[in-house]
Design a protein around this motif. Sequence first.
Motif, PDB file in Angstrom:
ATOM      1  N   LEU A  28      10.830   3.961   1.910  1.00  0.00           N
ATOM      2  CA  LEU A  28       9.990   3.476   3.002  1.00  0.00           C
ATOM      3  C   LEU A  28      10.546   4.129   4.260  1.00  0.00           C
ATOM      4  O   LEU A  28      11.701   4.571   4.277  1.00  0.00           O
ATOM      5  N   SER A  29       9.766   4.195   5.313  1.00  0.00           N
ATOM      6  CA  SER A  29      10.290   4.741   6.561  1.00  0.00           C
ATOM      7  C   SER A  29      10.007   3.793   7.716  1.00  0.00           C
ATOM      8  O   SER A  29       9.023   3.051   7.707  1.00  0.00           O
ATOM      9  N   VAL A  30      10.921   3.829   8.696  1.00  0.00           N
ATOM     10  CA  VAL A  30      10.816   2.981   9.878  1.00  0.00           C
ATOM     11  C   VAL A  30      11.444   3.751  11.039  1.00  0.00           C
ATOM     12  O   VAL A  30      12.281   4.623  10.828  1.00  0.00           O
ATOM     13  N   ALA A  31      11.041   3.412  12.244  1.00  0.00           N
ATOM     14  CA  ALA A  31      11.602   4.070  13.425  1.00  0.00           C
ATOM     15  C   ALA A  31      13.117   3.888  13.470  1.00  0.00           C
ATOM     16  O   ALA A  31      13.645   2.841  13.081  1.00  0.00           O
ATOM     17  N   ALA A  32      13.808   4.902  13.947  1.00  0.00           N
ATOM     18  CA  ALA A  32      15.266   4.839  14.074  1.00  0.00           C
ATOM     19  C   ALA A  32      15.671   3.705  15.006  1.00  0.00           C
ATOM     20  O   ALA A  32      14.943   3.354  15.926  1.00  0.00           O
ATOM     21  N   ALA A  62       0.834  -1.194   0.000  1.00  0.00           N
ATOM     22  CA  ALA A  62       0.000   0.000   0.000  1.00  0.00           C
ATOM     23  C   ALA A  62       0.872   1.248   0.000  1.00  0.00           C
ATOM     24  O   ALA A  62       1.910   1.295   0.643  1.00  0.00           O
ATOM     25  N   GLU A  63       0.420   2.255  -0.724  1.00  0.00           N
ATOM     26  CA  GLU A  63       1.136   3.526  -0.766  1.00  0.00           C
ATOM     27  C   GLU A  63       0.958   4.231   0.577  1.00  0.00           C
ATOM     28  O   GLU A  63      -0.111   4.212   1.167  1.00  0.00           O
ATOM     29  N   ALA A  64       2.011   4.851   1.066  1.00  0.00           N
ATOM     30  CA  ALA A  64       1.922   5.594   2.320  1.00  0.00           C
ATOM     31  C   ALA A  64       0.930   6.726   2.143  1.00  0.00           C
ATOM     32  O   ALA A  64       0.913   7.409   1.134  1.00  0.00           O
ATOM     33  N   MET A  70       8.104  10.201  -1.268  1.00  0.00           N
ATOM     34  CA  MET A  70       7.403   9.166  -0.491  1.00  0.00           C
ATOM     35  C   MET A  70       6.151   8.714  -1.245  1.00  0.00           C
ATOM     36  O   MET A  70       5.861   7.517  -1.310  1.00  0.00           O
ATOM     37  N   ARG A  71       5.421   9.655  -1.829  1.00  0.00           N
ATOM     38  CA  ARG A  71       4.224   9.302  -2.619  1.00  0.00           C
ATOM     39  C   ARG A  71       4.584   8.457  -3.838  1.00  0.00           C
ATOM     40  O   ARG A  71       3.794   7.639  -4.287  1.00  0.00           O
ATOM     41  N   GLN A  72       5.790   8.672  -4.377  1.00  0.00           N
ATOM     42  CA  GLN A  72       6.239   7.918  -5.554  1.00  0.00           C
ATOM     43  C   GLN A  72       6.859   6.567  -5.173  1.00  0.00           C
ATOM     44  O   GLN A  72       7.404   5.881  -6.029  1.00  0.00           O
ATOM     45  N   GLN A 102      13.050   9.455  11.760  1.00  0.00           N
ATOM     46  CA  GLN A 102      12.770   8.180  11.103  1.00  0.00           C
ATOM     47  C   GLN A 102      13.933   7.797  10.190  1.00  0.00           C
ATOM     48  O   GLN A 102      14.681   8.654   9.724  1.00  0.00           O
ATOM     49  N   LEU A 103      14.065   6.512   9.931  1.00  0.00           N
ATOM     50  CA  LEU A 103      15.014   6.034   8.931  1.00  0.00           C
ATOM     51  C   LEU A 103      14.292   5.919   7.601  1.00  0.00           C
ATOM     52  O   LEU A 103      13.202   5.346   7.529  1.00  0.00           O
TER      53      LEU A 103
END
Length: 195
Positions: free
Chosen positions: A156-160, A2-4, A150-152, A18-19
């Motif tokens: 991806l992002s994840v907690a540090a 799924a797209e963020a 991010m839309r493209q 965020q990473l």
Amino acid sequence: MAEAKLSRANPPNWLTGQLLIAMPAMQDTRFVQSVILVCSHTEEGAMGVVVNHPLRTPKFADLLSQLGVAPSPPRRELPVGVGGPVDETRGFMLHSADWFSDTSLQVDDTHTLSANLDILQAVAEGGGPEKAVLLLGYAGWGEGQLDQEMRQNSWLSVAADDAIIFDTTHNTKWQRALTKLGIDPGMLSGAAGRA
């Protein structure tokens, strides 16, 4: 996948701390399989540092010597890496929040970014923050640019995670960051698209 969801519901600084994990389809060769700690994300733009591109040279002691920071050799060595393609001759110390100066940027509760000689001097003398890495350059995005990427599905992002940020096993950081999201890197496609 799924797209963020990016909307006005997300605060302007929602990625700070965020990473970012580069997707396999990343077109910018400077960021292929990069992991970046976002240090600031505002309406004006974003700034972060790459945490998985080590440098073999120069060594930390060599940089301190060039800057005239004593003692030489330093009582403590730190890893040196490429922080990003912007201002590559400028050094940034990404470190634990147990050391701070007036010019430091508090990224989140556990991470700080400093760019001054005071921290280099403290480390050379054997002190300074418990965890630290020296990074040359940074990654920067203009107004709305990171949100668009991010839309493209470029990132991806994840907690540090300090185990990813500060350890020196650089060749597995990208895979370990994806694993934090429950993603098997081998299952990702290099082709971009939307369902």
